[in-house]
Write an enzyme that holds these catalytic residues in place. Structure first.
Site, PDB file in Angstrom:
ATOM      1  N   ARG A 145       0.858  -1.180   0.000  1.00  0.00           N
ATOM      2  CA  ARG A 145       0.000   0.000   0.000  1.00  0.00           C
ATOM      3  C   ARG A 145       0.894   1.230   0.000  1.00  0.00           C
ATOM      4  NH1 ARG A 145      -4.231   1.980   4.773  1.00  0.00           N
ATOM      5  NH2 ARG A 145      -4.686   4.022   3.878  1.00  0.00           N
ATOM      6  N   LYS A 178       4.204  -2.422   8.703  1.00  0.00           N
ATOM      7  CA  LYS A 178       4.599  -1.062   8.347  1.00  0.00           C
ATOM      8  C   LYS A 178       6.002  -1.031   7.743  1.00  0.00           C
ATOM      9  CE  LYS A 178       0.706   0.043  10.173  1.00  0.00           C
ATOM     10  NZ  LYS A 178       0.173  -1.332  10.250  1.00  0.00           N
ATOM     11  N   TYR A 228      -2.304   6.587  10.971  1.00  0.00           N
ATOM     12  CA  TYR A 228      -2.704   5.401  10.216  1.00  0.00           C
ATOM     13  C   TYR A 228      -4.211   5.237  10.198  1.00  0.00           C
ATOM     14  CZ  TYR A 228      -3.284   0.463   9.046  1.00  0.00           C
ATOM     15  OH  TYR A 228      -3.700  -0.721   8.479  1.00  0.00           O
ATOM     16  N   THR A 271       2.891   0.568   3.768  1.00  0.00           N
ATOM     17  CA  THR A 271       2.619  -0.700   4.451  1.00  0.00           C
ATOM     18  C   THR A 271       2.547  -1.841   3.442  1.00  0.00           C
ATOM     19  OG1 THR A 271       0.208  -0.488   4.289  1.00  0.00           O
ATOM     20  CG2 THR A 271       1.246   0.457   6.238  1.00  0.00           C
TER      21      THR A 271
END
Length: 224
Positions: free
Chosen positions: A38, A99, A108, A50
């Protein structure tokens, strides 16, 4: 028949997602359905934040076989219904988010909760109970901090609960931090990752290509 030995793990940006995970809370075994990165484009550069792995109970394959067996990977990728059947399926999901960069818990969860609200509102389901559940989600992350290599886990029950746990490494904690009881919010977390506007297109592609193989097995099993 697919067995535990034939289900492969995946490495995403140097982060290993093993083929199987066992939850110390439920003692259930989950298989890796797909994994991806991501990130966001910042000043024209794709910045990775992440990696995400989606794990399912083995019942997930049997649930999807009647409708999706025989479809090509491209057909699965192009079908929002395929991903919605994973999101809403009558089996548990365990999401493992590792992460890559330091993120504060509030930083987040802000984006996660915003994406959840957008989806729930689009379905016309956002009410006082959903608002309360979103606040519980944000509260759970309020005092968290995620250095590189740390993890957040989301365990989603088909009954509608969302259990959260946090780890400074990749191991699943023995005890869950918070359990949110709201089905639309629970489903919206995974929807934000693999739904209509996904935060990880790579994860969606991984799910489709791996499920193409899993769906060939009418007797899919992850145990002996």
């Amino acid at each position: 028949m697919a067995t535990a030995s034939s289900i492969t793990g995946v490495t995403v940006d140097h982060v290993e997602f093993p083929a199987l995970l066992t939850s110390p809370t439920t003692t259930k075994i989950y298989f890796l359905a797909g994994a991806g990165v991501r990130g966001l484009y910042i000043d024209g550069e794709f910045v990775k934040f992440t990696t995400i792995g989606v794990y399912l109970e083995e019942e997930g394959v049997a649930s999807l076989i009647p409708k999706w067996k025989g479809k090509t990977p491209d057909e699965l990728i192009e079908s929002l219904d395929f991903y919605r059947d994973i999101i809403k399926g009558p089996f548990e999901k365990l999401i493992r988010s590792i992460k890559l960069r330091t993120l504060s818990g509030p930083e987040y969860v802000r984006k996660v909760s915003e994406n959840c609200i957008i989806h729930i509102e689009s379905d016309g389901l956002y009410g006082k109970e959903e608002e309360k559940a979103i606040q519980e989600l944000r509260e759970a992350f309020k005092d968290q901090n995620f250095p590189p290599g740390s993890a957040a886990f989301f365990r989603q029950s088909p009954k509608g609960t969302l259990a959260l746990s946090f780890s400074k490494d990749v191991t699943i904690p023995e005890h869950e931090h918070t359990v949110v009881h709201n089905k639309p919010v629970s489903e919206a977390v995974l929807e934000s990752m693999i739904g209509k506007i996904p935060v990880s297109p790579e994860l969606k592609e991984s799910l489709a290509t791996r499920f193409y193989e899993f769906l060939k097995n009418d007797n899919f099993k992850i145990g002996n």
